[in-house]
Scaffold this motif. Sequence first.
Motif, PDB file in Angstrom:
ATOM      1  N   LYS A   1       0.874  -1.175   0.000  1.00 50.06           N
ATOM      2  CA  LYS A   1       0.000   0.000   0.000  1.00 50.06           C
ATOM      3  C   LYS A   1       0.908   1.221   0.000  1.00 50.06           C
ATOM      4  O   LYS A   1       1.774   1.358   0.875  1.00 50.06           O
ATOM      5  N   LEU A   2       0.690   2.120  -0.947  1.00 53.77           N
ATOM      6  CA  LEU A   2       1.568   3.281  -1.090  1.00 53.77           C
ATOM      7  C   LEU A   2       0.749   4.559  -0.955  1.00 53.77           C
ATOM      8  O   LEU A   2      -0.252   4.737  -1.664  1.00 53.77           O
ATOM      9  N   GLY A   3       1.178   5.439  -0.054  1.00 48.18           N
ATOM     10  CA  GLY A   3       0.409   6.661   0.127  1.00 48.18           C
ATOM     11  C   GLY A   3       1.181   7.744   0.850  1.00 48.18           C
ATOM     12  O   GLY A   3       2.175   7.486   1.530  1.00 48.18           O
ATOM     13  N   LEU A   4       0.689   8.974   0.679  1.00 45.58           N
ATOM     14  CA  LEU A   4       1.238  10.144   1.379  1.00 45.58           C
ATOM     15  C   LEU A   4       0.085  10.773   2.171  1.00 45.58           C
ATOM     16  O   LEU A   4      -0.601  11.663   1.675  1.00 45.58           O
ATOM     17  N   PRO A   5      -0.144  10.309   3.405  1.00 48.89           N
ATOM     18  CA  PRO A   5      -1.319  10.739   4.166  1.00 48.89           C
ATOM     19  C   PRO A   5      -1.103  11.987   5.017  1.00 48.89           C
ATOM     20  O   PRO A   5      -1.920  12.288   5.883  1.00 48.89           O
ATOM     21  N   GLU A   6      -0.036  12.742   4.775  1.00 49.20           N
ATOM     22  CA  GLU A   6       0.284  13.878   5.651  1.00 49.20           C
ATOM     23  C   GLU A   6      -0.838  14.886   5.761  1.00 49.20           C
ATOM     24  O   GLU A   6      -0.980  15.572   6.772  1.00 49.20           O
ATOM     25  N   VAL A   7      -1.653  15.000   4.700  1.00 49.66           N
ATOM     26  CA  VAL A   7      -2.736  15.979   4.729  1.00 49.66           C
ATOM     27  C   VAL A   7      -3.685  15.706   5.893  1.00 49.66           C
ATOM     28  O   VAL A   7      -4.290  16.625   6.446  1.00 49.66           O
ATOM     29  N   LYS A   8      -3.801  14.453   6.292  1.00 54.66           N
ATOM     30  CA  LYS A   8      -4.684  14.096   7.406  1.00 54.66           C
ATOM     31  C   LYS A   8      -4.120  14.573   8.738  1.00 54.66           C
ATOM     32  O   LYS A   8      -4.851  14.613   9.735  1.00 54.66           O
TER      33      LYS A   8
ATOM     34  N   PRO B   1      -4.024   5.555   0.622  1.00 55.02           N
ATOM     35  CA  PRO B   1      -3.013   4.814  -0.145  1.00 55.02           C
ATOM     36  C   PRO B   1      -3.623   4.079  -1.328  1.00 55.02           C
ATOM     37  O   PRO B   1      -4.828   3.810  -1.349  1.00 55.02           O
ATOM     38  N   VAL B   2      -2.796   3.749  -2.307  1.00 56.99           N
ATOM     39  CA  VAL B   2      -3.225   2.922  -3.431  1.00 56.99           C
ATOM     40  C   VAL B   2      -2.622   1.540  -3.262  1.00 56.99           C
ATOM     41  O   VAL B   2      -1.595   1.355  -2.608  1.00 56.99           O
ATOM     42  N   ASP B   3      -3.277   0.549  -3.862  1.00 56.38           N
ATOM     43  CA  ASP B   3      -2.762  -0.815  -3.740  1.00 56.38           C
ATOM     44  C   ASP B   3      -1.681  -1.072  -4.785  1.00 56.38           C
ATOM     45  O   ASP B   3      -1.363  -0.202  -5.618  1.00 56.38           O
ATOM     46  N   ALA B   4      -1.134  -2.262  -4.748  1.00 55.56           N
ATOM     47  CA  ALA B   4       0.004  -2.587  -5.604  1.00 55.56           C
ATOM     48  C   ALA B   4      -0.350  -2.492  -7.086  1.00 55.56           C
ATOM     49  O   ALA B   4       0.413  -1.933  -7.886  1.00 55.56           O
TER      50      ALA B   4
END
Length: 688
Positions: A117-124, A155-158
């Motif tokens: 799972k790939l993501g940049l959740p900093e906005v949260k 995040p997005v999956d593989a």
Amino acid sequence: MVREEIQGGVAVLTLSNPPVNALGHGLRAALDAALERALADASVRAVVLAAEGKVFVGGADISEFGQPPRPPLLPDLLARLDGAGKPVVAAIHGAALGGGLELALACHARVVGPKAKLGLPEVKLGLIPGAGGTQRLPRLVGPEAGFAMMLGGEPVDAAKAVETGLADALETGDLVAAARTLALTLGEGTPVRVRDRGERLDPAARTAFEARAAEALKKAPGQPNVAALADVVRAGFDQPFDEAVATERARFLALVDDPRSKALRYAFFAERETARVPGLAKDTPRRAIASAAVVGAGTMGGGIALCFANAGIPVVVIETEREALDRGLDRMRATYASSVKRGSLTEAAMAERMARITGAVGLDLAADADIVVEAAFEEMGVKETIFSALSRIAKPGAILATNTSYLDIDRIADATDRPGDVLGLHFFSPANVMRLVEVVRGARTAPDALATANDLARRLGKLPVTVGVCFGFVGNRMLAQRSAAGERLLLAGALPHEVDAAVTEFGFRMGPFAMADLAGLDIGWRTRKATGGKAPVADALCEAGRLGQKTGKGFYLYPEGARTGARDPEVEALIERTAAEHGITRRSFSSEDIVARLMLPMVNEGARILEEGIAARPGDIDTIWLNGYNWPAWRGGPMHWADGLGLATVAAELERFSHETGDGNLRPAPLLARLAAEGKGFADWGGR
């Protein structure tokens, strides 16, 4: 923290910092040193970054926020990767989030396993990526898609990662071996750094990005991280890479100290804390929920039924008459059809979900349901009749839930011979859209019923917050104080448009009087008549047939179906007459005074709610208001906002309002007064 192995000319550096390989100082330092050794070793032709455990890297160590920086910082570590003369490939087997994904983005390539799972959740967290993520991600997936991914934080999956170009390959077998092979292949040529892939930053991409950014800013005015995110992605078009990264870092550091960003981080952790229900052990048994029944096919009942169908749970919708049932089923079908028209749902998915919904006349059809949710009229007699019948009809162990917004759930439970099965599931309208559910624990609600209800709410895609029994629970009990304050303001001299303007300036999307017109003034009128409440102005409007947008007249005028109201001299004259009848001399109010007179009585009621144990934590109250009533997220919720003002100031203002109005209910609640006297805030409160 970093295990180093050389396998066939490839240095495999395996991160190990349980439980989520957070990029704290220790791991950063160990990885930086390992990279230095690998890049200096003449026998090493390439490098692979891997990780132990279920997670690749869960992100930065949030505990370091606000602490003195300890080198190497993450941007310094990524600069070493940028300067690597050998190819570096990330082998991502699990979640790569935040700084973890930024680490992977600084590598030449990324190979993902099926569970990645790939993501940049900093906005949260009220932030933006701060180590080059806002520059590297758009170069891989495109600026519009990259901005949207960072804005949502999910995040997005593989498979999606490979499809969009975020990852180079999906490997279902030996992930590290695949990464080693790719790294050696890249070493045969001249590997291209992500920072150098500027081909996606073309004029057409900029146009698409700017449109998405403008839409985001319109939806989140005053939210500093959204504006910062748009600015730094834009910098990728206008500045060289290193300058754009410096711009990103400056905006990130400013957000770390921004009170609005701190409020967003507070809200994030407050929401996570709601999952911890006092007195409910983690190992409490759960009841199986494989089928559901909803009593009532109106707006709320239909919306709740859609929630079950969306989650894959068969649901029977029960009405007393066929005509009402058919109207409800038609409304549910129309809701799905609207989603199909917008492109958010396929025809096949609509058919599949509608097939899970069965209509029935008569409560007997609830006999086989594992949970029954009552969504009938908000009248105690009606609910007692329904629950008395359900007590006989529902199978043993079935949960009997009411969607009441105000009424006494313990009294509803008294109508049954199984009070342990009874609780509240207060969905918010529209139920199929709004995320919040107040899970109301009655005096005799069984622990396994409560635990099951919380799990079910999450299964339905909702955010459950457990509360206790009182009139209006948490959200509506506090809202009643704001409504009363709004009436006081009208009589004292403010006009509806002035109040609404002050509230929208504060950060709400809509003011209380515009919102009342949208919902229908008869809703509150019916509740007041049932409970003996009074609202002189609103009652007079209802008696005159002015029920809001649906009648074209309420607090405002809505000519020819307009959605935005216009000032109405008749309403303003009615307000003046009503004030005169009550012997009130009207005066003007500033926006700041309007906000204080509306919001501080809510905070006061929140203090009473805490002291009574209706809510477990100030953060639970704030989570409810952020997710159920559109309190501006960047203000953190009413209790957090009050802490920012200082409770001594809050208490003094409430004393002033009480003295002016003669309303003793406005005097500071005991808990608020005590905390104010001690120089503390709600955040310092240790609970009952």
